[in-house]
Design a protein around this motif. Structure first.
Motif, short mmCIF file in Angstrom:
data_model
loop_
_atom_site.label_atom_id
_atom_site.label_comp_id
_atom_site.label_asym_id
_atom_site.label_seq_id
_atom_site.Cartn_x
_atom_site.Cartn_y
_atom_site.Cartn_z
N VAL A 1 18.09 7.16 4.91
CA VAL A 1 17.22 6.71 3.82
C VAL A 1 16.52 5.39 4.15
O VAL A 1 16.12 4.65 3.26
CB VAL A 1 18.04 6.55 2.51
CG1 VAL A 1 18.54 7.89 2.02
CG2 VAL A 1 19.20 5.57 2.72
N SER A 2 16.33 5.12 5.42
CA SER A 2 15.79 3.82 5.82
C SER A 2 14.40 3.56 5.24
O SER A 2 14.15 2.50 4.67
CB SER A 2 15.74 3.76 7.35
OG SER A 2 15.24 2.54 7.80
N ASN A 3 13.48 4.50 5.40
CA ASN A 3 12.13 4.30 4.88
C ASN A 3 12.11 4.20 3.36
O ASN A 3 11.39 3.38 2.78
CB ASN A 3 11.20 5.44 5.34
CG ASN A 3 10.57 5.15 6.69
OD1 ASN A 3 10.04 4.08 6.93
ND2 ASN A 3 10.65 6.12 7.60
N ALA A 4 12.92 5.03 2.70
CA ALA A 4 12.99 4.98 1.24
C ALA A 4 13.53 3.63 0.77
O ALA A 4 13.05 3.06 -0.21
CB ALA A 4 13.86 6.11 0.72
N LEU A 5 14.52 3.11 1.48
CA LEU A 5 15.10 1.82 1.12
C LEU A 5 14.08 0.70 1.32
O LEU A 5 13.96 -0.20 0.47
CB LEU A 5 16.35 1.55 1.95
CG LEU A 5 17.06 0.22 1.69
CD1 LEU A 5 17.50 0.12 0.24
CD2 LEU A 5 18.25 0.06 2.63
N ALA A 6 13.33 0.75 2.41
CA ALA A 6 12.31 -0.28 2.66
C ALA A 6 11.27 -0.29 1.53
O ALA A 6 10.84 -1.36 1.09
CB ALA A 6 11.64 -0.03 4.00
N ALA A 7 10.89 0.89 1.07
CA ALA A 7 9.92 0.95 -0.03
C ALA A 7 10.53 0.45 -1.33
O ALA A 7 9.88 -0.28 -2.11
CB ALA A 7 9.43 2.39 -0.19
N THR A 8 11.79 0.80 -1.59
CA THR A 8 12.47 0.37 -2.81
C THR A 8 12.66 -1.14 -2.84
O THR A 8 12.52 -1.77 -3.90
CB THR A 8 13.84 1.07 -2.91
OG1 THR A 8 13.63 2.48 -2.95
CG2 THR A 8 14.59 0.63 -4.15
N CYS A 9 12.97 -1.73 -1.70
CA CYS A 9 13.23 -3.17 -1.62
C CYS A 9 12.04 -4.00 -2.07
O CYS A 9 12.21 -5.11 -2.58
CB CYS A 9 13.59 -3.57 -0.19
SG CYS A 9 15.25 -3.11 0.29
N GLU A 10 10.85 -3.49 -1.84
CA GLU A 10 9.65 -4.25 -2.19
C GLU A 10 9.67 -4.63 -3.68
O GLU A 10 9.23 -5.72 -4.06
CB GLU A 10 8.40 -3.43 -1.88
CG GLU A 10 8.16 -3.20 -0.39
CD GLU A 10 7.43 -4.35 0.27
OE1 GLU A 10 7.01 -5.28 -0.43
OE2 GLU A 10 7.27 -4.30 1.51
N ARG A 11 10.18 -3.74 -4.51
CA ARG A 11 10.22 -4.02 -5.96
C ARG A 11 11.21 -5.11 -6.29
O ARG A 11 11.13 -5.74 -7.34
CB ARG A 11 10.57 -2.74 -6.73
CG ARG A 11 9.46 -1.69 -6.70
CD ARG A 11 9.86 -0.48 -7.51
NE ARG A 11 10.95 0.25 -6.89
CZ ARG A 11 11.60 1.27 -7.46
NH1 ARG A 11 11.29 1.65 -8.69
NH2 ARG A 11 12.56 1.89 -6.81
#
Length: 480
Positions: free
Chosen positions: A408-418
């Protein structure tokens, strides 16, 4: 060109303890281990596996076990077999996505950035610029174009190599705008469209980008659980006929590991035999955190290795000074070719770099002590806030290579932005969308912002975690 093959010994190193604590038939455990290597990118795509009999002998299992594992992987779409051509790795859905956008983006208020593995400048950088200003008037009557670099800086770089055990003359040094510029010059001089370039896998993302933008083809050699697969690198030289190899042996980016002298010697000798130009990216060389480690203690054939260095990681990224160490003939060719791109590196920055390199031990000692504390803090924070992540302290460098329990690396990177924190997802460091179960976490922030960044990261992962579990479960069902 025949397909690339992986040897049984290299595959064994990648598999590690493939049985572990699992239950179930051995063939299923072996298939699961191989499938995970393919999904993680540690076993590259389109590579021919060893024959069933050879692998069975190496793993000390029956041939029936290997046959069952290969059959299972073919049914799941992870192997493709043709009569007489062996079993070749693949993904059921094809290669994954690799973001090729800029790794470092403009800073934003309130956002904690864990994408840049770099430190701010210390007082010693200001002092070096003050010395450079004092020395500048002597250079102002000159036109200022220095395609190979100022003599004073080339002498300082050569002396630094010599002090560390690699005798070097100034005519073996070309000064560049950082190590990335140095690598781009090497590609432009020596490689052309379609040429193959061997790389560590994972590796520095901008090195991959430069290869792709030169219309060359990266040939990834996966890193095993520990150290390097020098035998795999040598095999890639023999099988792929690469024009160049780009390796990061000293406190590797992103994993922080260090290549032993036996591996370096074997790779250098193989480069000579196969006429592969071996490039060692030594930008992290100064950042040994646990114990001093020499870098030039092996029998190196003359001219076998081209070395790239820079001041960016050791001192300050804003000081855009790098260099290439090679034989004088190559340095002269690079200087001539460079004129079509740029006419040299700014004189003031070169003078500042010369001042730094002539007396850098105190500054580097302070740098290492600071990084050691921050590394230990990051590892402790991860163990507390992210207990199901695998985070081990590297012996040097600027980052840890954290392994997640789900892809889930890419999904986590996108989520972290918030949550106001940026991270670099694992696939950025590989090819074909590999490393979805990894992220790079630099330990370059001070204690307070680093603690806040890990807290925000843990909060983002906590929201993603149920989805991550479902993703992992779905992926498992899809391939079982």
């Amino acid at each position: 060109m025949s397909p690339r093959r992986i040897r049984a010994a290299s595959l064994m190193r990648l598999l590690g303890a493939w049985r572990g604590d699992q239950v179930g038939p051995a063939y299923r455990q072996l298939a699961d281990g191989l499938r995970l290597l393919i999904l993680d990118g540690r076993l590259p795509l389109d590579v021919v596996l060893p024959g069933e009999r050879e692998l069975a002998h190496a793993l000390e299992v029956s041939r029936t076990t290997v046959t069952g594992a290969f059959t299972r992987l073919r049914e799941q779409g992870f192997l493709q077999s043709r009569q007489g051509a062996g079993a070749r790795t693949r993904l059921p859905t094809g290669p994954g996505h690799r973001d090729s956008g800029p790794l470092i983006r403009p800073s934003e208020p309130g956002v904690l950035d864990l994408t840049a593995a770099a430190l701010p400048a210390g007082d010693f950088v200001h002092q070096a610029y003050a010395k450079a200003i004092e020395a500048l008037p002597a250079h102002l009557p000159h036109h200022g174009y220095e395609p190979v670099g100022l003599p004073v800086l080339r002498e300082a770089i050569a002396a630094r190599y010599s002090r560390r055990g690699l005798p070097t003359r100034p005519d073996q040094v070309l000064v560049t705008h950082g190590a990335q510029h140095a690598w781009a010059l090497m590609l432009r001089l020596l490689a052309g469209p379609g040429d193959r370039v061997v790389i560590d896998h994972p590796t520095y993302p901008n090195a991959i980008d430069a290869i792709l933008r030169s219309s060359c083809r990266p040939v990834p050699v996966s890193l095993p659980q520990d150290g390097w697969d020098a035998e795999g690198v040598v095999a890639a030289f023999q099988q792929s006929a690469p024009r160049l190899a780009h390796l990061v042996p000293d406190f590797h980016n992103p994993t922080g590991r260090w290549m032993d002298f036996a591996g370096r010697e074997a790779i250098a000798a193989a480069g000579v035999r196969t006429r592969t130009v071996v490039v060692f990216d030594e930008t992290m060389l100064d950042l040994s955190l646990d114990e001093p480690r020499a870098s030039y203690g092996f029998d190196e054939p003359p001219g076998a290795i081209v070395r790239l260095g820079s001041t960016g990681k050791s001192f300050w990224g804003g000081l855009r000074i790098g260099w290439i160490r090679a034989e004088p003939e190559m340095i002269a060719a690079l200087g001539r070719m460079r004129a079509s791109i740029d006419l040299g590196t700014p004189v003031l920055e070169q003078l500042a770099a010369a001042a730094l390199l002539q007396d850098d031990e105190a500054a580097l000692a302070a740098r290492r002590a600071e990084l050691r504390e921050r590394r230990d803090l990051l590892v402790a924070l991860a163990a507390e806030r992210l207990p199901d992540w695998r985070v081990s302290p590297p012996p040097g460098g600027l980052s840890v290579w954290a392994e997640l329990p789900a892809p889930v690396s890419n999904a986590l990177a996108a989520t972290c932005e918030r949550d106001g924190v940026r991270i670099a997802a694992g696939p950025r460091f590989g090819v074909d969308g590999a490393f979805e179960r990894f992220v790079r976490l630099p330990f370059t922030l001070p204690a307070e912002p680093m603690t806040e960044a890990i807290d925000r990261l843990a909060a983002a992962y906590g929201r993603l975690r149920p989805q991550a579990a479902n993703t992992s479960e779905t992926a498992t069902r899809a391939v079982v």
